[in-house]
Scaffold this motif. Structure first.
Motif, PDB file in Angstrom:
ATOM      1  N   ALA A 145      -5.260   0.311 -11.812  1.00 41.16           N
ATOM      2  CA  ALA A 145      -4.222   0.103 -10.874  1.00 41.16           C
ATOM      3  C   ALA A 145      -2.779   0.177 -11.824  1.00 41.16           C
ATOM      4  O   ALA A 145      -1.879   0.179 -11.153  1.00 41.16           O
ATOM      5  N   ARG A 146      -3.027   0.388 -13.170  1.00 40.61           N
ATOM      6  CA  ARG A 146      -1.740   0.300 -13.806  1.00 40.61           C
ATOM      7  C   ARG A 146      -0.727   1.442 -13.424  1.00 40.61           C
ATOM      8  O   ARG A 146       0.454   1.085 -13.354  1.00 40.61           O
ATOM      9  N   ASN A 191       0.893 -11.032 -15.672  1.00 43.38           N
ATOM     10  CA  ASN A 191       0.428 -10.880 -17.012  1.00 43.38           C
ATOM     11  C   ASN A 191       0.866 -11.405 -17.999  1.00 43.38           C
ATOM     12  O   ASN A 191       0.518 -11.836 -19.180  1.00 43.38           O
ATOM     13  N   MET A 192       2.190 -11.980 -17.885  1.00 40.03           N
ATOM     14  CA  MET A 192       2.948 -12.762 -18.851  1.00 40.03           C
ATOM     15  C   MET A 192       2.176 -14.131 -18.953  1.00 40.03           C
ATOM     16  O   MET A 192       2.172 -14.558 -20.285  1.00 40.03           O
ATOM     17  N   ALA A 239      -4.052  -6.228 -14.512  1.00 44.86           N
ATOM     18  CA  ALA A 239      -4.283  -7.221 -15.638  1.00 44.86           C
ATOM     19  C   ALA A 239      -5.590  -7.087 -16.321  1.00 44.86           C
ATOM     20  O   ALA A 239      -5.631  -7.222 -17.537  1.00 44.86           O
ATOM     21  N   TYR A 240      -6.420  -6.673 -15.738  1.00 44.02           N
ATOM     22  CA  TYR A 240      -7.800  -6.334 -16.402  1.00 44.02           C
ATOM     23  C   TYR A 240      -7.647  -5.144 -17.432  1.00 44.02           C
ATOM     24  O   TYR A 240      -7.893  -5.231 -18.627  1.00 44.02           O
ATOM     25  N   HIS A 241      -7.026  -4.125 -16.859  1.00 43.58           N
ATOM     26  CA  HIS A 241      -6.939  -3.012 -17.792  1.00 43.58           C
ATOM     27  C   HIS A 241      -5.828  -3.134 -18.700  1.00 43.58           C
ATOM     28  O   HIS A 241      -5.890  -2.390 -19.772  1.00 43.58           O
ATOM     29  N   ARG A 242      -4.939  -3.777 -18.597  1.00 41.70           N
ATOM     30  CA  ARG A 242      -3.777  -4.218 -19.779  1.00 41.70           C
ATOM     31  C   ARG A 242      -4.568  -4.927 -20.849  1.00 41.70           C
ATOM     32  O   ARG A 242      -4.069  -4.817 -22.035  1.00 41.70           O
ATOM     33  N   SER A 268      -7.548 -12.005 -25.414  1.00 37.73           N
ATOM     34  CA  SER A 268      -7.518 -13.143 -26.614  1.00 37.73           C
ATOM     35  C   SER A 268      -7.156 -14.392 -26.123  1.00 37.73           C
ATOM     36  O   SER A 268      -6.650 -15.303 -26.924  1.00 37.73           O
ATOM     37  N   ARG A 269      -7.254 -14.527 -24.822  1.00 36.54           N
ATOM     38  CA  ARG A 269      -6.957 -15.974 -24.142  1.00 36.54           C
ATOM     39  C   ARG A 269      -8.098 -16.990 -25.007  1.00 36.54           C
ATOM     40  O   ARG A 269      -9.166 -16.725 -24.742  1.00 36.54           O
TER      41      ARG A 269
END
Length: 345
Positions: free
Chosen positions: A28-29, A53-54, A326-329, A334-335
């Motif tokens: 969806a980006r 995303n932030m 959010a998935y593709h970004r 790294s969370r």
């Protein structure tokens, strides 16, 4: 029970299952980027996605998802599960229906069905079919869900439980008994992501728990909503920086925002929720909790006004876009896992 003469009619109505969307199957980006150059709800969604995303990319931020409404039954069930599985959600506050009547219900092997809008609701009642807008549920299967909740309650020590505690026991039960694996409840159990349902009796669980108490008048469990509030406030205190992704409004929205105020009353200094996104179709003119804006919440000392975004849209049409973006970004990769359930071991 449904008469045998009507079984064919019922089977015909319950023939087209709701298929849950897979956020990994499309990117969806590009559309979110394009929406950011538009106006109206499109630009609101693009900014909301940016804020989410932030929150995901902020190493100090814990993300709390709230759910109200029927988007899980309508096809978003796997969206919420995948956000947990991928580590983008650290705690959930929900209405009972989303967790019990929808997620747990499907984990038992049952399904939701696309509805025929031309059918008379009185005919549906005669067939034991329940309707959620344009979605059907088999009432007989839902009663099986009620009975399963009672069975779990009967197996536990008779004492007060927070909804989080009881739902964790539902997850434990699913590990051995689920027909459909990897439900939201089971995934949260596996990842130590707590689920809170402040109004737990307002769903299929309520019927099972009432029956449990009636059949065990001297030794039964109960659900302690004050314990819910205290535990969720403990999570806010432990988390520090927090972000909210709120689908709908109502009790879950207000419950999670109130943790900031509750912490202050307990003498703990906590920050307001730093990031906040709400997706809702509620009309602000009625003055209700569901429609109160995030800017209004700032006046109560609950939410920051710098990184908040309201999106006035029907959630099932926009949540998959936000989550897929959010998935593709990949900010989630790294969370660190918060494992907030372990706070209560």
């Amino acid at each position: 029970m449904v008469k045998s003469s009507t079984s064919n009619d019922k089977a015909a109505l319950l023939s087209k299952t709701v298929e849950h969307i897979d956020i990994k199957s499309f990117d969806a980006r590009p559309i979110i980027d394009a929406m950011g150059k538009m106006s109206f709800t499109s630009r609101d969604l693009a900014r909301a996605t940016e804020i989410f995303n932030m929150a995901v990319e902020d190493p100090e931020c814990a993300v709390i998802l709230t759910l109200a409404g029927s988007t899980s039954a309508g096809g978003c069930m796997h969206v919420y599960r995948d956000l947990v599985e991928l580590g983008m959600v650290d705690a959930i506050v929900s209405t009972g229906a989303s967790i019990v009547d929808m997620d747990f219900f499907e984990a038992l092997g049952f399904r939701h069905y696309q509805a025929d809008s031309s059918v008379d609701d009185n005919d549906l009642r005669a067939l034991y079919i329940d309707r959620i807008y344009d979605t059907y549920i088999d009432e007989e299967e839902l009663q099986n869900c009620d009975e399963t909740i009672k069975k779990i309650a009967d197996s536990l020590d008779p004492r007060p439980y927070s909804s989080r505690e009881f739902i964790r026991e539902m997850g434990r039960w699913l590990k051995s008994n689920a027909v459909k694996k990897n439900s939201l409840i089971e995934t949260c159990f596996d990842h130590d992501v707590p689920i809170f349902v402040p109004a737990f009796s307002d769903c299929s669980a309520g019927f099972g728990l009432v029956k449990h108490q009636v059949e065990n008048p001297d030794a039964h469990l109960s659900i302690d909503s004050v314990k819910d509030f205290r535990e969720l406030t403990d999570i806010k205190i432990a988390a520090g920086t927090t972000g909210l992704l709120m689908i709908g409004g109502g009790v879950p929205k207000n419950f999670v925002q109130d943790t900031v105020v509750c912490a202050e009353i307990l003498g703990k200094e906590v920050d307001v929720h730093k990031y906040a996104v709400q997706i809702s179709v509620a009309d602000v003119r009625d003055g209700a909790c569901s429609s109160s804006t995030l800017k209004e919440a700032a006046s109560w000392g609950k939410v920051s006004t710098s990184l908040e975004q309201m999106v006035f849209a029907e959630a099932s049409s926009v949540v998959p876009l936000l989550a897929s973006d959010a998935y593709h970004r990949g900010g989630w990769k790294s969370r660190p896992p918060r494992k907030f359930s372990q706070l209560f071991n």
